[in-house]
Design an enzyme around this catalytic site. Structure first.
Site, mmCIF file in Angstrom:
data_model
loop_
_atom_site.group_PDB
_atom_site.id
_atom_site.type_symbol
_atom_site.label_atom_id
_atom_site.label_comp_id
_atom_site.label_asym_id
_atom_site.label_seq_id
_atom_site.Cartn_x
_atom_site.Cartn_y
_atom_site.Cartn_z
ATOM 1 N N ASP A 341 -2.194 -7.687 -6.860
ATOM 2 C CA ASP A 341 -2.526 -7.922 -5.453
ATOM 3 C C ASP A 341 -2.982 -6.642 -4.765
ATOM 4 O O ASP A 341 -2.744 -6.453 -3.572
ATOM 5 C CB ASP A 341 -1.304 -8.450 -4.699
ATOM 6 N N SER A 366 -4.273 -2.974 -0.500
ATOM 7 C CA SER A 366 -3.150 -3.865 -0.717
ATOM 8 C C SER A 366 -3.562 -5.195 -0.131
ATOM 9 O O SER A 366 -3.792 -5.295 1.061
ATOM 10 C CB SER A 366 -1.915 -3.329 -0.002
ATOM 11 N N ARG A 367 -3.681 -6.211 -0.979
ATOM 12 C CA ARG A 367 -4.184 -7.495 -0.480
ATOM 13 C C ARG A 367 -3.138 -8.235 0.347
ATOM 14 O O ARG A 367 -3.445 -9.227 0.975
ATOM 15 C CB ARG A 367 -4.693 -8.340 -1.641
ATOM 16 N N VAL A 368 -1.897 -7.760 0.339
ATOM 17 C CA VAL A 368 -0.904 -8.351 1.220
ATOM 18 C C VAL A 368 -1.050 -7.726 2.611
ATOM 19 O O VAL A 368 -0.892 -8.378 3.633
ATOM 20 C CB VAL A 368 0.514 -8.137 0.662
#
Ligand code: ATP
Ligand code: MG
Length: 526
Positions: A341, A366-368
Site C-alpha cells: 500500500d 503511502s496509499r492510506v
C-alpha cells in the site's frame, strides 16, 4: 491361451471392485528416495501426500512436499541431509508444516521452524498453527485508519503508516532500510504493539548486532526474532516469513496489534528461485519461477486489520526490498510495489549527502495517507509536502541563475532548513507530540529568523524545551490527549513557541549577526 475383450473387462472390473481405500493408505504411507542433493529429494511411492505436508526422513530430518508429480514427489529438506541417501524410506506425518505460537514466543530468537536458537531453553507453547494459510477475506477486514507511529518525523508526517497497512521500504544497499524498520520497532515501546523481525538470508553477524541493539533498548520485551541466515538451506529462508506471520496471526485474532518486518524479500525471492530451479520448475523472467508474484502476495495479503468479529487486531507489514542502482522497475521490485500500500524509497544520493534517514520524498507514498494520521498531525504537516516539492523544483533551476528574487530565495532558504529538520539520528525515535510541535514551528514560519547553520541546535533545544518547560510540556500532553490542535491551543502554541524562538535568537546572539548583515548590506548599497 488368448483372452477376449469381455475377459479383460471383467478382470479390470474385479480389480476396481477390490481396490479399497485401505490399500491406498497402506501403499502411500511410506515412500523411497529416488534421488537427493542440494536440499531437494525426489521421493516415489507417496501417492496420497498433501501439498506442504511434512515428511519424516528419520534421524530428525524433515522435509516438505512441494512438487506433486505423477510418479514422484519433490521434497525440500529442512535440516542437515548428510545422513540420508538414495533408497532410504520416507514416512508421511499427515501434518502440514506448523510452528508454536502464543505469548511464549515474545523475547525469543527462533529459526524458521519455530525452534529456539537463543540458548534460553525450550519454548513451552501450548498451541501450534499451520504455517501456510489463506489471508483474511474482504468481509473480515476493517479499514486502516489508526496510526502506527514510526517515530521518524519524515515518515509520520509525509508517508504515514496505518495499523494493518503494508508499507514497502525499498532502496539500494546500505541506504538505511533496516535502520528505519528497527527504529520503528524501538518506537513501539509502551504502545501495546507486538513486533516480529524476520531476517532472511542475512549474515549472522548483522542479525546478532540487531538482536543486541533490541535487547539493550528493552525492545525484546515485546519482540520475536525469526532468523533464516545466509548459510541456511533455501527452504528455510523460503519458510521464515510465513513462520513469522503465523505467530503474528495468533495475536491478531486475539485482538492485538502486531508489526512485522521482512528483511528482506529480495533474498526471499532468490531463495525461492533456487529452490524452484532445483525442483526443475520452468524458469521465467529473470529466471524466477512463474508463481513468484503469488509467493509474495500470499504473504503480504496476510497483513490486515480485521473487524471485531474476527478478533479486531491488526498486522502491519514492513517488507524490505533491495534495488540495484535505484532501479525500481526490475521484476521483484515492481511485483512488491504493486502488492503493498505504498513505499518508502531510500536514496543513495541523499544518504551520502548526509540526509539521513535518506527518504526520497518525491518517490515515497503511502496509499492510506492522512487517514492514518491523528488530526493534530494532519494540521501541522498539511503544507509540508508542497513546500518540499516547491523547494526541489526551485533548487534545480536556481543553479543556473545568480540573481534570485526574494520569494524564490525564501522558498530555497526555508526548504533547506526543513530538510535539515527532517534529519534524525539512528535509534532516537521522536514522540508524536514532539513531532507535531516541531512541524508547527515550520508551518508557522517561526524558523524564518533562525539561520540555517543554527537549525540543528534549534531542533535540539526545542525538544529539550518541550520536555522541561512546564507550559510546553502541558501543550504536548494536551496534543497527546485531544489529538487535535484547537483554536485556543493554536494561539497558545503560537505565543509559547514564538517566545522560545525569540529567546533562542537572543541567547545565540543571532539578532546581532543579522543586524550586522543588514548594516553591511546598506553600506554596500551606498
Ligand atoms: P543493507 O543493504 O546492507 O541491508 P540497509 O539499507 O539496511 O543496508 P542499514 O544497515 O540500515 O542500511 O544502514 C547502513 C548504515 O547506515 C549503518 O551503518 C547505519 O548505522 C547507518 N545509518 C542508517 N540510518 C542512519 C541515520 N539515520 N543516521 C546515521 N546513520 C545511519
Ligand atoms: Mg539491511
Amino acid at each position: 491361451m488368448s483372452l477376449n475383450a469381455s475377459d479383460i473387462s471383467s478382470i479390470i472390473k474385479k480389480q476396481i471392485k477390490d481396490f479399497s481405500k485401505k490399500d491406498i493408505n497402506k501403499k502411500s504411507e511410506q515412500g523411497e528416495i529416488l534421488s537427493i542433493g542440494d536440499g531437494i529429494a525426489l521421493v516415489s511411492g507417496l501417492d496420497e501426500v498433501k501439498l506442504g505436508e511434512l515428511l519424516d526422513f528419520g534421524n530428525d530430518v524433515y522435509g516438505m512436499a512441494l512438487n506433486l508429480e505423477e510418479d514422484a514427489v519433490g521434497v525440500v529438506l529442512m535440516g542437515q541431509s548428510n545422513s540420508i541417501k538414495e533408497g532410504d524410506k520416507v514416512k508421511r506425518t499427515y501434518n502440514v508444516v506448523s510452528i508454536p505460537v502464543g505469548d511464549q514466543m515474545i523475547g525469543r530468537v527462533i529459526n524458521a521452524l519455530g525452534e529456539p536458537i537463543d540458548g534460553k531453553g525450550a519454548i513451552n507453547s501450548k498451541k501450534t498453527r499451520v504455517v501456510f494459510k489463506i489471508a483474511p477475506g474482504v468481509m473480515t477486514r476493517e479499514s486502516v485508519n489508526q496510526p502506527l507511529e514510526t517515530g521518524l518525523i519524515a515518515i509520520d508526517s509525509l508517508v504515514p503508516i496505518g495499523k494493518g497497512q503494508r508499507e514497502l521500504i525499498i532502496g539500494d544497499r546500505q541506504t538505511g532500510k533496516t535502520s528505519i524498520a528497527i527504529d520503528t520497532i524501538l518506537n513501539q515501546k509502551g504502545k501495546n504493539v507486538k513486533c516480529i523481525y524476520v531476517a532472511i538470508g542475512q549474515k549472522n553477524s548483522t542479525v546478532a548486532q540487531i538482536v543486541q541493539k533490541l535487547k539493550l533498548a528493552g525492545a525484546m520485551e515485546y519482540t520475536t526474532i525469526v532468523i533464516a541466515g545466509a548459510s541456511e538451506l533455501s527452504p528455510l529462508q523460503y519458510l521464515a516469513p510465513y513462520s513469522g506471520v503465523t505467530i503474528a496471526e495468533e495475536w491478531m485474532e486475539k485482538g492485538e496489534d502486531v508489526l512485522i518486518v521482512y528483511d528482506d524479500l529480495t533474498k526471499h525471492a532468490i531463495a525461492y528461485r533456487t529452490l524452484s530451479l532445483l525442483l526443475r520448475r520452468p524458469p521465467g523472467r529473470e529466471a524466477y519461477p512463474g508463481d513468484v508474484f503469488y509467493l509474495h502476495s500470499q504473504l503480504l495479503e496476510r497483513a490486515a486489520r480485521v473487524n471485531k468479529k474476527y478478533g479486531g487486531g491488526s498486522i502491519t507489514a514492513l517488507p524490505i526490498i533491495e534495488t540495484q542502482s535505484g532501479d525500481i522497475s526490475a521484476y521483484i521490485p515492481t511485483n512488491v510495489i504493486s502488492i503493498t500500500d505504498g513505499q518508502i524509497f531510500t536514496s543513495e544520493a541523499l544518504f551520502n549527502s548526509g540526509q539521513r534517514p535518506a527518504i526520497d520524498v518525491g518517490f515515497s507514498v503511502s496509499r492510506v495517507g492522512s487517514s492514518a494520521q491523528i488530526k493534530a498531525m494532519k494540521q501541522s504537516a498539511s503544507s509540508l509536502k508542497l513546500e518540499l516539492s516547491q523547494f526541489n523544483e526551485m533548487q534545480s533551476f536556481a543553479q543556473f541563475s545568480s540573481d534570485l528574487d526574494d520569494s524564490t530565495k525564501k522558498i530555497l532558504d526555508h526548504g533547506k532548513k526543513v530538510y535539515s529538520i527532517l534529519k534524525q539520528p539512528q535509534y532516537s525515535p521522536l514522540d508524536q507530540s514532539i513531532q507535531i510541535i516541531i512541524l508547527f514551528t515550520i508551518k508557522n514560519r517561526l524558523i524564518e529568523n533562525v539561520p540555517f547553520n543554527f537549525i540543528d541546535k534549534f531542533k535540539e533545544n526545542l525538544i529539550e524545551f518541550i520536555k522541561k518547560d512546564p507550559n510546553a510540556n502541558e501543550i504536548a500532553t494536551e496534543i497527546r490527549n485531544t489529538k487535535e490542535i484547537t483554536k485556543e491551543l493554536n494561539d497558545r502554541m503560537l505565543i509559547t513557541f514564538k517566545t522560545f524562538v525569540d529567546n533562542f535568537i537572543i541567547s545565540n546572539a543571532i539578532v546581532r549577526n543579522n543586524q550586522n548583515q543588514e548594516a553591511n548590506k546598506e553600506a554596500g548599497d551606498k
